[in-house]
Design an enzyme around this catalytic site. Structure first.
Site, short mmCIF file in Angstrom:
data_model
loop_
_atom_site.label_atom_id
_atom_site.label_comp_id
_atom_site.label_asym_id
_atom_site.label_seq_id
_atom_site.Cartn_x
_atom_site.Cartn_y
_atom_site.Cartn_z
N ASN A 23 0.85 -1.20 0.00
CA ASN A 23 0.00 0.00 0.00
C ASN A 23 0.88 1.24 0.00
O ASN A 23 1.70 1.38 -0.92
CB ASN A 23 -1.12 -0.04 1.05
CG ASN A 23 -0.73 -0.26 2.49
OD1 ASN A 23 -0.28 -1.34 2.85
ND2 ASN A 23 -0.90 0.72 3.33
N ASP A 24 0.78 2.13 0.96
CA ASP A 24 1.34 3.48 0.84
C ASP A 24 2.81 3.57 0.42
O ASP A 24 3.63 2.81 0.93
CB ASP A 24 1.31 4.19 2.20
CG ASP A 24 0.00 4.09 2.93
OD1 ASP A 24 -0.95 3.53 2.37
OD2 ASP A 24 -0.04 4.57 4.06
N TRP A 48 -3.08 -7.41 3.31
CA TRP A 48 -2.41 -6.55 4.29
C TRP A 48 -2.11 -7.37 5.54
O TRP A 48 -2.91 -8.20 5.96
CB TRP A 48 -3.35 -5.37 4.60
CG TRP A 48 -2.74 -4.32 5.46
CD1 TRP A 48 -2.05 -3.24 5.05
CD2 TRP A 48 -2.77 -4.26 6.89
NE1 TRP A 48 -1.65 -2.49 6.13
CE2 TRP A 48 -2.08 -3.09 7.27
CE3 TRP A 48 -3.31 -5.06 7.88
CZ2 TRP A 48 -1.92 -2.71 8.60
CZ3 TRP A 48 -3.15 -4.68 9.21
CH2 TRP A 48 -2.47 -3.52 9.55
N PHE A 80 4.60 1.21 10.24
CA PHE A 80 3.61 1.90 9.42
C PHE A 80 4.26 3.08 8.70
O PHE A 80 5.44 3.37 8.86
CB PHE A 80 2.45 2.38 10.31
CG PHE A 80 1.37 1.33 10.53
CD1 PHE A 80 1.61 -0.01 10.31
CD2 PHE A 80 0.10 1.72 10.96
CE1 PHE A 80 0.60 -0.96 10.52
CE2 PHE A 80 -0.90 0.78 11.17
CZ PHE A 80 -0.65 -0.55 10.95
N SER A 81 3.41 3.82 7.99
CA SER A 81 3.91 4.86 7.07
C SER A 81 4.58 6.04 7.77
O SER A 81 4.17 6.41 8.87
CB SER A 81 2.74 5.41 6.27
OG SER A 81 2.29 4.44 5.40
N ARG A 152 -0.27 8.54 13.72
CA ARG A 152 0.58 7.88 12.74
C ARG A 152 0.76 8.73 11.49
O ARG A 152 0.01 9.66 11.26
CB ARG A 152 -0.04 6.54 12.33
CG ARG A 152 -1.40 6.64 11.64
CD ARG A 152 -1.82 5.29 11.12
NE ARG A 152 -3.13 5.28 10.52
CZ ARG A 152 -4.26 5.08 11.18
NH1 ARG A 152 -4.24 4.88 12.47
NH2 ARG A 152 -5.41 5.08 10.53
N ASP A 153 1.74 8.36 10.70
CA ASP A 153 2.01 8.92 9.37
C ASP A 153 2.51 10.35 9.51
O ASP A 153 1.72 11.26 9.78
CB ASP A 153 0.74 8.94 8.49
CG ASP A 153 0.06 7.58 8.40
OD1 ASP A 153 0.67 6.58 8.80
OD2 ASP A 153 -1.08 7.54 7.94
#
Ligand code: FRU
Length: 493
Positions: A23-24, A48, A80-81, A152-153
């Site tokens: 994904n990202d 995922w 994570f991102s 997050r991110d």
């Protein structure tokens, strides 16, 4: 064959993972001649799962070399991102006085058997060998969530006026800004988001922040503006699934202020499949960005072939003054034009009869095309760039603008893999009567940039056509329509 058991072909010009789920895009950074592309990766499955950072590099944004996984889950949780930067002057002290690479990532730790019971914190890793190997920072995490579950991110950028690093981080349904001198210690500066733009039941995700010059700004208008990009995930209260909005405004190093009324929602792409956008850090010239070409609403069910997930083409971003304010304008990265394609010219035609016109015969490869049309008021046309599943871009002229619709409903003639995939939807409008549609059609993807007198709309769709050997046709449904110019390019067969 149904769409559900359709086996996608690897695209020719779009990035896909070697195997597994993607994904990202993460950690996009240019360093010593290489564009790095990290991505959310589950190498062991096409669904995922515990997130790794996959890694690839390119010198020309067209040919990518897969590299070993950069980060894998550990006791801090899954990775994570987030983003990456070059620590040019070794302000962290991690690089013995040399420039080095820093990757910020979200540590996602599930605390019980319930996957929704998690903690997210911000962590750091560094590389002294041009991203080939990574060490985790020993004082991780560098930021703990201040009472937000969804924390997050992040995107880290250099703010030259205040000579500080700035972090934009998604916290619940807001973006929080933090500032730092050394990229290790971060101080909260401000929050943006309450009552601004689009909100759904889903937390905001994947922020990006950058400053760009404004093309066409008048003498009394500011020369630059800041753009804050925000992703919104898929929830049942939102029929579009995941989408990307952006804000245009001022960022003074601490605080973002929106130029537009709080209720204004600016879509970065009017298609269904452009999410988790990130721009490259440290690029030598223009601002380049790329997105995951999919939608959380149906990505987990979408056709796969041992790999699942495609990135958009890298795009150059600019800001332009339009009749309704300063707006983003995107172009396919200039590098994507330089690979020896043959060109078919589409001849200008002044008055096209109602009915279907074939503009280019089927070829064997990914296609890039460009077509400029003039539409009299109330004229309507349908442009079919991939006929495999009857997908069409409809352009309908009003008195001073051209409304855009994308039809994917025809995909219903093949049982779709998900009820949300085969939808028709409005895709905004552009001003004027002359419109240029530029597109890239590759296996499984269709990216369109539609340009009017001053406005532009990007429309990006996954398509799952079984091949790209389709004619390009223009159907005149009603009214007076002329082809001003056009060209279609393919790789030689
Ligand atoms: C967005 C996202 C991010 C998260 C990542 C997990 O697509 O949900 O918010 O960091 O994907 O893979």
């Amino acid at each position: 064959m149904t769409l559900a058991d359709f086996e996608p072909k690897r695209p020719e010009v779009h990035f896909v993972p070697p195997m597994g789920w993607m994904n990202d895009p993460n950690g996009l950074v240019f360093f010593e001649g290489e564009y790095h592309l990290f991505y959310q990766f589950h190498p062991f499955s096409t669904v995922w799962g515990p997130m790794h950072w996959g890694h690839a590099v390119s010198r020309d944004l067209c040919h990518w070399q897969h590299l070993p996984i950069a980060l894998a889950p550990n006791e801090e949780g899954a990775c994570f991102s987030d983003s990456a930067v070059v620590d040019e002057h070794d302000v962290t002290g991690l690089f013995d006085g040399q420039p080095g690479l820093l990757a910020f990532y979200t540590g996602h730790r599930v605390l019980s058997d319930d996957p929704e019971d998690y903690q997210q914190s911000q962590c750091l890793a560094y590389s002294r060998d041009k991203g080939r190997t990574w060490q985790r920072y020993e004082r991780n995490p560098i930021l703990l969530p201040p009472g937000f579950k969804d924390f997050r991110d992040l995107k880290v950028v250099w703010h030259s006026t205040s000579q500080r690093w700035v972090m934009a981080l998604a916290c619940g349904q807001e973006i929080h800004f933090y500032i730092s001198h050394n990229l290790l210690e971060w101080q909260f500066a401000s929050a943006f988001g309450e009552g601004e733009g689009a909100h759904t039941q889903h937390p905001w995700e994947c922020p990006d922040l950058f400053e760009l010059p404004v093309e066409g700004a008048g003498p009394d208008e500011p020369e630059t503006r800041w753009v804050l990009v925000v992703g919104i995930g898929a929830t049942p209260d939102n029929p579009f699934g995941s989408f990307t909005q952006y804000f245009v405004g001022e960022f003074d190093g601490q605080r973002f202020s929106n130029d537009n009324a709080p209720g204004t929602v600016l879509m970065m792409d009017e298609g269904r499949d452009f999410y988790a956008v990130q721009s490259w850090s440290n690029t030598p010239g223009w601002q380049l960005a790329l997105a995951w070409l999919n939608n959380w609403q149906y990505a987990p069910q979408s056709p796969e072939a041992g790999w699942r997930g495609t990135m958009s083409l890298p795009r150059e971003l600019a800001l332009c003054a339009t009749h309704c304010g300063v707006r983003l304008r995107q172009r396919f990265a200039r590098e994507t034009y330089q690979d020896g394609r043959v060109m078919d010219t589409v001849s200008p035609r002044s008055a096209l009869a109602v009915g279907e016109h074939c503009l280019a015969l089927p070829g064997q490869a990914a296609v890039r095309g460009q077509l400029t049309l003039s539409l009299e008021a109330r004229a309507k046309v349908a442009l079919s760039l991939q006929q495999g599943y009857q997908q069409r871009l409809i352009l309908a002229a009003g008195s001073a603008d051209i409304a855009l619709f994308y039809e994917r409903q025809g995909s219903n003639s093949q049982p779709a893999f998900d009820e949300h995939f085969a939808c028709d939807h409005a895709a905004g409008s552009v001003d004027g009567r002359t419109v240029t549609v530029e597109w890239w059609c590759d296996h499984g993807t269709l990216e369109m940039l539609v340009e009017g007198a001053s406005e532009q709309r990007a429309i990006t769709q996954v398509s799952f056509v079984d091949h790209v050997h389709q004619p390009v046709t223009l159907a005149v449904i009603s009214g007076q329509v002329a082809i001003e110019a056009g060209a279609i390019q393919r790789r030689p067969e």
